[in-house]
Scaffold this active site. Structure first.
Site, short mmCIF file in Angstrom:
data_model
loop_
_atom_site.label_atom_id
_atom_site.label_comp_id
_atom_site.label_asym_id
_atom_site.label_seq_id
_atom_site.Cartn_x
_atom_site.Cartn_y
_atom_site.Cartn_z
N THR A 68 47.12 37.62 13.82
CA THR A 68 47.48 38.98 14.22
C THR A 68 48.99 39.15 14.35
OG1 THR A 68 47.32 40.52 16.07
CG2 THR A 68 47.08 38.22 16.62
N ASP A 69 49.45 40.39 14.21
CA ASP A 69 50.87 40.66 14.46
C ASP A 69 51.22 40.55 15.93
OD1 ASP A 69 49.59 42.98 15.37
OD2 ASP A 69 50.82 44.37 14.20
N GLU A 70 50.19 40.55 16.81
CA GLU A 70 50.47 40.52 18.24
C GLU A 70 51.15 39.22 18.68
OE1 GLU A 70 47.67 42.05 20.98
OE2 GLU A 70 46.92 43.56 19.60
N LYS A 112 46.06 33.40 20.26
CA LYS A 112 46.18 33.44 18.79
C LYS A 112 47.46 32.72 18.35
CE LYS A 112 43.92 35.23 16.11
NZ LYS A 112 42.73 34.79 15.35
N TYR A 122 45.18 37.18 25.07
CA TYR A 122 44.67 37.19 23.68
C TYR A 122 45.74 36.75 22.70
CZ TYR A 122 43.84 39.14 19.04
OH TYR A 122 43.75 39.30 17.68
#
Ligand code: NAD
Ligand code: DAU
Length: 356
Positions: free
Chosen positions: A133-135, A163, A159
């Site tokens: 993810t970009d997060e 990741k 989260y």
């Protein structure tokens, strides 16, 4: 070519399985634990396809995964299995650590043992594709900047931290053990079969139920939206044509504030399913307390995957959102049981409640 898609009963994984199965040269095994987010109804369009099979298993179970890799002669693993909802990670980070970090560690072990036993020609073709993810890149200011592949990791939520940890493990297995890995980091997806805990499906279904449409804070946070089927095409390219050891950013070049996303959904529903009494669904918008640690803005620079792998999205945000709203209007058979039996739309992640 034989694919193992983990998390294939989830939102993006099911789109990947449906996309891959359209190619008769591919065989697809979907490995999923079937958590609250896993739903075999999302595979209905392919459940009887000759090139699709389902395996009920946990990525944390090294032996089960190894057996499936060997049984199905897998060439490419696409690892999408994860806990994916930021708000749930605030309420209970434990399962995120377990699946996203420990689970990635365990499936890397299974993949490494399997890969080491392959004959040389198949060994060089094998890929472990980790879907991220970009997060992991954290928080961008409102007034500029985009995430590139080299942006340093700075995750904000349990989260995104889990990741980020998993991405580091995948890179380490490449550097240390030579496992041929590729990674991709994508922005916010939306589209059919999206579990209605996430902003877009939650707002569509709350509106249809005449319930408040919860907007965190002032609704000024910005996300970069990508239609899920465009992500599935990108993932196929990364898995089959990506260079081992590299990562690819994937994004829709469609930045919107949350408030404008919610207002656009209201406007689409006003035309397609007008409310009794003639008022706009916009009247249901309700500003609620903000998410703790809420990243202000995400924006992806997707030029590398365009340049190197020839990918570009087919949908723009307006066309993709209209397709999504229409899909939810037409497919209550899919979301009705979820709203009735699993998740009715209550607020999640409002405050720290201790750790799981
Ligand atoms: P999702 O929550 O809809 O689906 C996750 C799936 O993984 C479910 O089917 C669940 O049953 C399965 N799963 C969970 N734990 C498992 C385990 N231990 N073993 C096997 N299966 C397990 O998630 P999603 O939105 O489809 O996201 C898929 C992946 O893509 C995730 O890795 C996520 O981090 C990443 N991602 C998501 C987005 C997005 O906008 N949704 C964007 C970029 C990246
Ligand atoms: O950027 C990629 C990420 O996008 C993925 O890695 C995650 O798995 C996926 O869940 C998504 O994370 P977000 O937190 O951005 O998505 P969500 O739909 O939960 O929220 C989108 C924005 O809307 C975010 O700024 C929070 C806000 N929001 C969310 C909900 C559920 C609201 O304002 N109201 C809500 O009720």
């Amino acid at each position: 070519m034989n694919f193992l898609v983990t998390g294939g009963a989830g939102f993006i994984g099911s789109a990947v399985c449906r996309h891959l199965c359209a190619n008769p040269a591919y065989r697809v095994t979907n490995l999923d634990k079937l958590t609250y987010a896993g739903n075999l109804a999302s595979l209905r369009p392919i459940e009887n396809a000759h090139n699709y099979r389902f395996a009920h298993a946990d990525i944390c179970d090294e032996r089960a995964v190894l057996d499936i890799l060997r049984r199905d002669d897998i060439d490419i693993v696409m690892n999408l299995a994860a806990e994916s909802h930021v708000d749930r990670s605030i309420d209970g980070p434990g399962t995120f650590i377990e699946t996203n970090i420990v689970g990635t560690y365990r499936i890397l072990n299974s993949a490494l043992e399997y890969w080491r036993g392959l004959p040389e020609e198949r060994k060089s073709r094998f890929r472990f594709h980790h879907v991220s993810t970009d997060e992991v890149f954290g928080d961008l200011p409102f007034d500029g900047g985009m995430f590139v592949e080299e942006t340093p990791y700075a995750p904000s939520s349990p989260y995104s931290a889990s990741k980020a940890a998993s991405d580091h493990l995948v890179r380490a297995w490449h550097e240390t053990y030579g496992l041929p890995v590729v990674l991709s980091n994508c922005s916010n997806n939306y589209g059919p079969y999206h579990f209605p805990e996430k902003l877009i499906p939650l707002v569509i279904l709350n509106a249809l139920d005449e319930k408040p449409l919860p907007v965190y804070g002032a609704g000024a946070n910005v996300r970069d939206w990508l239609f899920v089927e465009d992500h599935a095409r990108a993932l196929e390219l990364v898995a089959t044509k990506g260079t081992p050891g590299e990562s690819y950013n994937v994004g829709g070049n469609s930045e919107r504030t949350n408030l404008s996303v919610v207002e656009t959904i209201c406007d689409l529903l006003d035309i397609r399913r007008p409310r009794a009494g003639g008022k706009s669904y916009r009247d249901l918008i309700s500003f609620v307390t903000d998410r703790p640690g809420h990243d202000r803005r995400y924006a992806i620079d997707a030029s590398k995957i365009g340049r190197d792998l020839g990918w570009a999205p087919n949908e723009n945000f307006d066309s993709g959102l209209a397709r999504t709203v229409d899909w939810f209007l037409d497919n209550k058979w899919w979301w009705g049981p979820i709203r009735e039996q699993h998740y009715a739309g209550e607020r999640l992640g409002e405050a720290r409640k201790g750790v799981a």
